[in-house]
Design an enzyme around this catalytic site. Structure first.
Site, short mmCIF file in Angstrom:
data_model
loop_
_atom_site.label_atom_id
_atom_site.label_comp_id
_atom_site.label_asym_id
_atom_site.label_seq_id
_atom_site.Cartn_x
_atom_site.Cartn_y
_atom_site.Cartn_z
N ASP A 104 -2.16 -21.61 -16.78
CA ASP A 104 -2.05 -23.05 -16.59
C ASP A 104 -2.80 -23.74 -17.72
OD1 ASP A 104 -2.96 -25.71 -15.74
OD2 ASP A 104 -2.09 -25.21 -13.80
N GLY A 105 -2.11 -24.55 -18.50
CA GLY A 105 -2.73 -25.17 -19.67
C GLY A 105 -3.89 -26.08 -19.31
N ASP B 287 3.03 -29.87 -25.27
CA ASP B 287 4.49 -29.97 -25.14
C ASP B 287 4.91 -29.28 -23.85
OD1 ASP B 287 7.13 -30.56 -25.70
OD2 ASP B 287 7.41 -28.82 -27.01
#
Length: 247
Positions: A110-111, A128
């Protein structure tokens, strides 16, 4: 739950989409490392602020277009790409993404959570991350942008791809502006539908505006070709910034 990634192919290209018909990534079969979609070329505009970043973090893999471009053309740059959807990472061979090596890697994570405890600081952070419904709330909250700024090096640059002309985008610009003390610009990609948001220290953006022509001339021909359209739009956006006040 991870969204199902869909591949679309013809004799010239391979494309990726999710539940909607919106194309998230596109690869030209004859040149897998080319940046086909204009918004991906526009995101590389960070090169006009920092042409030789040591460390890049990218949140969202898609078809790996930018990851491949950095790996091929920025030989002194270490790149980490974080992708939450394992099904997207499973397509890396289809999109000719090189195997992980000493200077590039793709992590399934998970960014937003990754940025809560980054292992280092980054000169460039590229955001992005999209689902079929748009940008997840976790990747555009005020707290997320605070974590982005905290993970940047002192003159680091954030570049985010957002949808053009939406209420969400207008709110994102306000949030980024508050976190980066107003040092943010945005410009539309040539194909429309996407805005590119660039944020950094105010003096970094101002130096880029003042020395834009020299910075452009110093880029190699490959980068100039990549940024041929986006550079003018970035320059116009930078020129609208007020000059930072003297300390």
């Amino acid at each position: 739950m991870s969204e199902h990634a869909r591949l679309h192919s013809n004799s010239q290209t391979l494309s990726l989409s999710f539940e909607s018909s919106l194309i998230q990534s596109c690869m030209r079969l004859a040149d897998p490392d080319e940046l086909v979609l204009d918004y991906t070329r526009a995101m590389m505009s960070f090169l006009l602020l920092n042409p030789n970043p040591a460390h890049i973090l990218m949140i969202g893999l898609g078809g790996g277009s930018i990851h491949k471009y950095v790996h091929r053309h920025l030989l002194g740059t270490d790149i980490t790409t974080v992708e939450i959807n394992p099904g997207v990472i499973d397509l890396r061979q289809d999109f000719c993404i090189p195997p992980d090596d000493e200077r590039s890697r793709i992590l399934c994570a998970d960014g937003a959570a990754f940025l809560s405890k980054p292992s280092r600081s980054y000169d460039v952070i590229l955001v992005d991350g999209f689902t079929g419904e748009g940008i997840p709330d976790a990747l555009c909250s005020p707290g997320f942008y605070r974590r982005v700024r905290a993970a940047l090096s002192p003159q680091g640059v954030m570049v985010a791809n957002v949808q053009a002309d939406t209420e969400q985008t207008r709110e994102i610009l306000k949030r980024v502006g508050r976190v980066f003390d107003g040092a943010v610009v945005s410009f539309e990609s040539d194909e429309g539908g996407n805005d590119i948001v660039v944020a950094s220290q105010a003096d970094a953006l101002w130096r880029a505006a003042e020395g834009f022509e020299a910075r452009w001339a110093a880029l190699g021909t490959t980068h100039q070709s990549t940024l041929a359209v986006a550079s003018t739009r970035l320059q116009r956006a930078l020129q609208k910034l007020p000059k930072p006040s003297a300390p």
